[in-house]
Write a protein that holds these residues in place. Structure first.
Motif, mmCIF file in Angstrom:
data_model
loop_
_atom_site.group_PDB
_atom_site.id
_atom_site.type_symbol
_atom_site.label_atom_id
_atom_site.label_comp_id
_atom_site.label_asym_id
_atom_site.label_seq_id
_atom_site.Cartn_x
_atom_site.Cartn_y
_atom_site.Cartn_z
ATOM 1 N N THR A 4 29.235 18.484 36.167
ATOM 2 C CA THR A 4 29.055 19.800 35.552
ATOM 3 C C THR A 4 28.171 20.654 36.453
ATOM 4 O O THR A 4 27.086 20.229 36.857
ATOM 5 C CB THR A 4 28.406 19.666 34.163
ATOM 6 N N TYR A 5 28.646 21.871 36.733
ATOM 7 C CA TYR A 5 27.923 22.771 37.628
ATOM 8 C C TYR A 5 27.586 24.084 36.916
ATOM 9 O O TYR A 5 28.285 24.509 35.996
ATOM 10 C CB TYR A 5 28.751 23.072 38.884
ATOM 11 N N GLY A 6 26.512 24.703 37.368
ATOM 12 C CA GLY A 6 26.122 26.022 36.897
ATOM 13 C C GLY A 6 25.792 26.892 38.099
ATOM 14 O O GLY A 6 25.206 26.409 39.070
ATOM 15 N N VAL A 7 26.166 28.158 38.035
ATOM 16 C CA VAL A 7 25.929 29.091 39.137
ATOM 17 C C VAL A 7 24.992 30.200 38.660
ATOM 18 O O VAL A 7 25.208 30.797 37.603
ATOM 19 C CB VAL A 7 27.252 29.701 39.643
ATOM 20 N N GLU A 8 23.942 30.440 39.444
ATOM 21 C CA GLU A 8 23.019 31.541 39.173
ATOM 22 C C GLU A 8 23.168 32.582 40.261
ATOM 23 O O GLU A 8 22.956 32.287 41.441
ATOM 24 C CB GLU A 8 21.577 31.047 39.134
ATOM 25 N N VAL A 9 23.571 33.790 39.885
ATOM 26 C CA VAL A 9 23.718 34.887 40.840
ATOM 27 C C VAL A 9 22.603 35.898 40.630
ATOM 28 O O VAL A 9 22.053 36.012 39.527
ATOM 29 C CB VAL A 9 25.095 35.573 40.698
ATOM 30 N N ARG A 10 22.289 36.641 41.687
ATOM 31 C CA ARG A 10 21.221 37.638 41.596
ATOM 32 C C ARG A 10 21.636 38.988 42.161
ATOM 33 O O ARG A 10 20.860 39.941 42.125
ATOM 34 C CB ARG A 10 19.961 37.126 42.307
ATOM 35 N N ASN A 11 22.842 39.088 42.691
ATOM 36 C CA ASN A 11 23.325 40.354 43.233
ATOM 37 C C ASN A 11 23.630 41.322 42.084
ATOM 38 O O ASN A 11 24.284 40.956 41.110
ATOM 39 C CB ASN A 11 24.580 40.113 44.076
ATOM 40 N N SER A 12 23.163 42.552 42.199
ATOM 41 C CA SER A 12 23.278 43.519 41.092
ATOM 42 C C SER A 12 24.721 43.804 40.707
ATOM 43 O O SER A 12 25.009 44.156 39.553
ATOM 44 C CB SER A 12 22.570 44.824 41.468
ATOM 45 N N ALA A 13 25.658 43.645 41.641
ATOM 46 C CA ALA A 13 27.070 43.928 41.334
ATOM 47 C C ALA A 13 27.605 42.991 40.260
ATOM 48 O O ALA A 13 28.535 43.345 39.518
ATOM 49 C CB ALA A 13 27.914 43.801 42.601
ATOM 50 N N PHE A 14 27.018 41.803 40.154
ATOM 51 C CA PHE A 14 27.487 40.830 39.163
ATOM 52 C C PHE A 14 26.903 41.076 37.773
ATOM 53 O O PHE A 14 27.138 40.303 36.848
ATOM 54 C CB PHE A 14 27.146 39.413 39.628
ATOM 55 N N PHE A 15 26.144 42.169 37.626
ATOM 56 C CA PHE A 15 25.566 42.515 36.336
ATOM 57 C C PHE A 15 25.956 43.925 35.908
ATOM 58 O O PHE A 15 25.411 44.452 34.938
ATOM 59 C CB PHE A 15 24.041 42.399 36.394
ATOM 60 N N ALA A 16 26.908 44.532 36.602
ATOM 61 C CA ALA A 16 27.270 45.926 36.362
ATOM 62 C C ALA A 16 28.441 46.085 35.401
ATOM 63 O O ALA A 16 28.887 47.205 35.142
ATOM 64 C CB ALA A 16 27.592 46.616 37.696
ATOM 65 N N LYS A 17 28.978 44.961 34.898
ATOM 66 C CA LYS A 17 30.112 44.967 33.967
ATOM 67 C C LYS A 17 31.351 45.631 34.561
ATOM 68 O O LYS A 17 32.187 46.182 33.834
ATOM 69 C CB LYS A 17 29.722 45.644 32.640
ATOM 70 N N GLY A 18 31.451 45.559 35.896
ATOM 71 C CA GLY A 18 32.612 46.112 36.583
ATOM 72 C C GLY A 18 33.536 45.018 37.086
ATOM 73 O O GLY A 18 33.498 43.877 36.625
ATOM 74 N N GLU A 19 34.360 45.360 38.058
ATOM 75 C CA GLU A 19 35.351 44.416 38.574
ATOM 76 C C GLU A 19 34.704 43.209 39.245
ATOM 77 O O GLU A 19 35.229 42.099 39.178
ATOM 78 C CB GLU A 19 36.295 45.127 39.549
ATOM 79 N N ALA A 20 33.559 43.416 39.899
ATOM 80 C CA ALA A 20 32.891 42.302 40.572
ATOM 81 C C ALA A 20 32.435 41.261 39.559
ATOM 82 O O ALA A 20 32.632 40.049 39.766
ATOM 83 C CB ALA A 20 31.696 42.806 41.388
ATOM 84 N N GLU A 21 31.854 41.716 38.457
ATOM 85 C CA GLU A 21 31.403 40.759 37.445
ATOM 86 C C GLU A 21 32.588 40.081 36.771
ATOM 87 O O GLU A 21 32.551 38.875 36.492
ATOM 88 C CB GLU A 21 30.526 41.440 36.406
#
Length: 270
Positions: A124-141
């Motif tokens: 079982t793996y978990g990924v922690e991201v910190r780039n703001s694009a992954f929190f913008a509720k857009g296509e990147a996220e």
């Protein structure tokens, strides 16, 4: 963590036992953050195995050499070496955590997808991201979440709102402001073991996940972590009360003496 001198009175008392062994009598999971900085010695891994039991689950971070320096690329030899050393604890590790730097953005998602095919399967793996694009509720996220769902990989949630709400008037808070990511809280479960680094009230979300047969891993932090054990126990008691009349009751554990004042400090609310 389990080695905090300030926990001598609340956890360890006069016990001469290994601190991790005593910790494992109370709590059932711990974050092994030390592996982020370097692969431990085999002797340390064997000591951790001896101090715990089969119902206890670690969550270990993959070394920063793999996640930050190699950026998940050409990491095969390093992965092999790491998991060879960690082999005694494979069955006692609930989640292997992949913490990525803020520089790891949407353009790097193919690297993450490729990497998730290279890690040992069946874990079982978990990924922690910190780039703001992954929190913008857009296509990147959306792309990140789809990728994690496709690979049955958990998205690690960091709730640091109370930390940044606290004025930087003490060394502990100043240090926390410098080290903790200031990112929005998106409580999505992309797999069955959502991981929450807890700084605020989650008593509404946790029962929903439990009702969906998910098994959340919850880690409580404060700027100096001195009161973290009491807060963890208090949260468990409140969650236990909330689930008392549901199909998902929580068993009693060997809890610490009650510290009711901590519920007010952290905004716990039934």
């Amino acid at each position: 963590m389990w080695s905090q001198n300030q926990w001598q009175q609340t956890i360890y008392g006069n016990s001469q036992a290994h601190r991790l062994a005593r910790y494992a009598e109370i709590f059932n999971t711990v974050e092994g953050n030390t592996t982020f900085y370097a692969t431990p010695s085999l002797q340390n891994v064997q000591n951790w195995y001896a101090a715990t039991h089969d119902d206890f689950k670690f969550t270990f971070k993959l070394p920063k050499h793999i996640t930050h320096e190699l950026q998940l690329q050409h990491a095969g030899p390093a992965l092999q070496q790491f998991f060879k050393v960690m082999e005694p604890l494979i069955n006692r590790t609930g989640v292997w955590k992949i913490q990525l730097p803020a520089s790891f953005g949407p353009q790097s998602l193919p690297q993450l997808a490729q990497f998730l095919t290279q890690v040992p399967q069946g874990l079982t793996y978990g990924v922690e991201v910190r780039n703001s694009a992954f929190f913008a509720k857009g296509e990147a996220e959306k792309a990140l979440n789809r990728l994690l769902i496709d690979y049955n990989c958990n998205r690690i949630i960091m709730d640091t709102r109370p930390v940044f709400a606290a004025p930087p008037t003490s060394p502990a808070v100043i240090d926390a402001h410098q080290k903790k990511p200031k990112v929005p809280v998106h409580s999505i479960a992309t797999a069955n073991n959502p991981v929450v680094h807890f700084f605020q009230n989650w008593l509404k979300q946790l029962p929903l996940w439990i009702a969906q047969n998910k098994q959340p891993y919850l880690f409580i932090h404060t700027p100096d972590n001195h009161q973290a054990p009491q807060l963890a126990v208090e949260l468990y008691r409140l969650l236990q009360q909330q689930l008392a009349h549901s199909e998902s009751t929580l068993a009693d554990i060997n809890l610490l003496p009650q510290h009711s004042h901590t519920t007010t400090q952290m905004g716990f609310d039934l």
